[in-house]
Design an enzyme around this catalytic site. Structure first.
Site, short mmCIF file in Angstrom:
data_model
loop_
_atom_site.label_atom_id
_atom_site.label_comp_id
_atom_site.label_asym_id
_atom_site.label_seq_id
_atom_site.Cartn_x
_atom_site.Cartn_y
_atom_site.Cartn_z
N SER A 141 0.92 -1.20 -0.10
CA SER A 141 -0.13 0.12 -0.22
C SER A 141 1.09 1.23 0.01
O SER A 141 2.04 1.10 0.37
CB SER A 141 -0.91 -0.22 1.29
OG SER A 141 -1.54 1.21 1.34
N TYR A 154 -2.18 -0.22 10.47
CA TYR A 154 -2.17 -0.53 9.08
C TYR A 154 -0.70 -0.29 8.46
O TYR A 154 -0.20 -0.95 7.67
CB TYR A 154 -3.23 0.10 8.35
CG TYR A 154 -3.74 -0.30 6.97
CD1 TYR A 154 -4.12 -1.61 6.49
CD2 TYR A 154 -3.03 0.50 5.79
CE1 TYR A 154 -4.00 -2.13 5.25
CE2 TYR A 154 -3.29 0.11 4.62
CZ TYR A 154 -3.83 -1.08 4.32
OH TYR A 154 -4.11 -1.43 2.90
#
Length: 257
Positions: A141, A154
């Protein structure tokens, strides 16, 4: 070009969002897709859809955070097929800063997003080595390398997977195993719609537009666009590509001021 005919691909989280797009794209290009999902019924439905369209797919129930389950399943698949591709796509998200993220949530993300990837690598790499090589693709990501508000846990896990990609690529050069990763920005998936409706009830359209415009290109990515990049990186045409992370971010990292 970019055909996967005769190749067997393991796709974790392969029945929804980006994973669904990867499963369908790979099957369309000739791969036998092994869908590894926590939700077996969802995985079976996707596998059935792929088979109804003339493709090859099988569904498997798995909790990737449990190493014994992962080893058992991948060993059983390997006994039936020569595994060529592993796509580590499964993952979960969390909203919070360092001082608002509870220990249980931090542990939960580590178990799925980091340990889950490790478990799949641990179980699959010996089979790839034994059969003469293969391809590993990790879903990272932009949160791994860019500061994203309220995504502490995250971002931590995705940074770990980014580093794991480089380590695996380096360690298995002599085994003919390539390892790369993809770092998307926001992708329009059911997860995004659910996140918006849960956190911004009554403001769904406004928030969707706001989140879309955080990408300089002016929209979120489509899952199929991530699937197309995954197809390239797992194809023979990418045979000279390893140890690389590919941004699909609509200009987010380089063009935002």
């Amino acid at each position: 070009m970019f055909y996967l005919t005769g190749k067997v691909a393991l796709v974790t989280g392969g029945a929804s969002g980006i994973g669904l797009a990867i499963s369908k794209t790979f099957a369309k290009q000739g791969a036998n897709v092994q869908i590894l999902e926590l939700n077996y019924e969802l995985a079976k439905q996707v596998a059935d859809d792929i088979k109804n369209e003339g493709g090859l797919a099988e569904a498997h129930a798995i909790d990737i955070s449990k190493q014994s389950e992962v080893i058992s399943l991948i060993d059983s698949i390997s006994a039936k097929y020569k595994i060529d591709i592993l796509v580590n796509n499964a993952g979960i998200a969390h909203v919070g800063k360092a001082d608002t993220t509870q220990e249980a949530d931090f542990d939960r993300l580590l178990n799925v997003n980091v340990k889950g990837v490790y478990n799949c690598l641990f179980a699959t790499i010996p089979h790839l080595k034994k059969s003469g090589g293969g391809v590993i693709l990790n879903m990272v990501s932009i949160a791994a390398t860019v500061g994203i508000p309220d995504r502490f846990a995250y971002s931590t896990t995705k940074g770990a997977v980014y580093s794991m990609t480089l380590s695996v690529a380096k360690d298995y050069l002599a085994d003919n195993i390539r390892c790369n990763s993809i770092s998307p920005a926001r992708v329009h998936t059911p997860f995004v719609d659910g996140f918006i409706s849960k956190n911004y009830p009554g403001q769904e359209a406004e928030m969707f537009e706001k989140l879309s415009k955080t990408q300089p290109i002016g929209r979120m990515a489509k899952p199929e666009e991530i699937g197309a990049m995954a197809l390239y990186l797992c194809s023979d045409e990418a045979g000279f590509v390893t140890g690389c992370d590919y941004l699909i971010d609509g200009g987010f990292e380089k063009l935002n001021n």
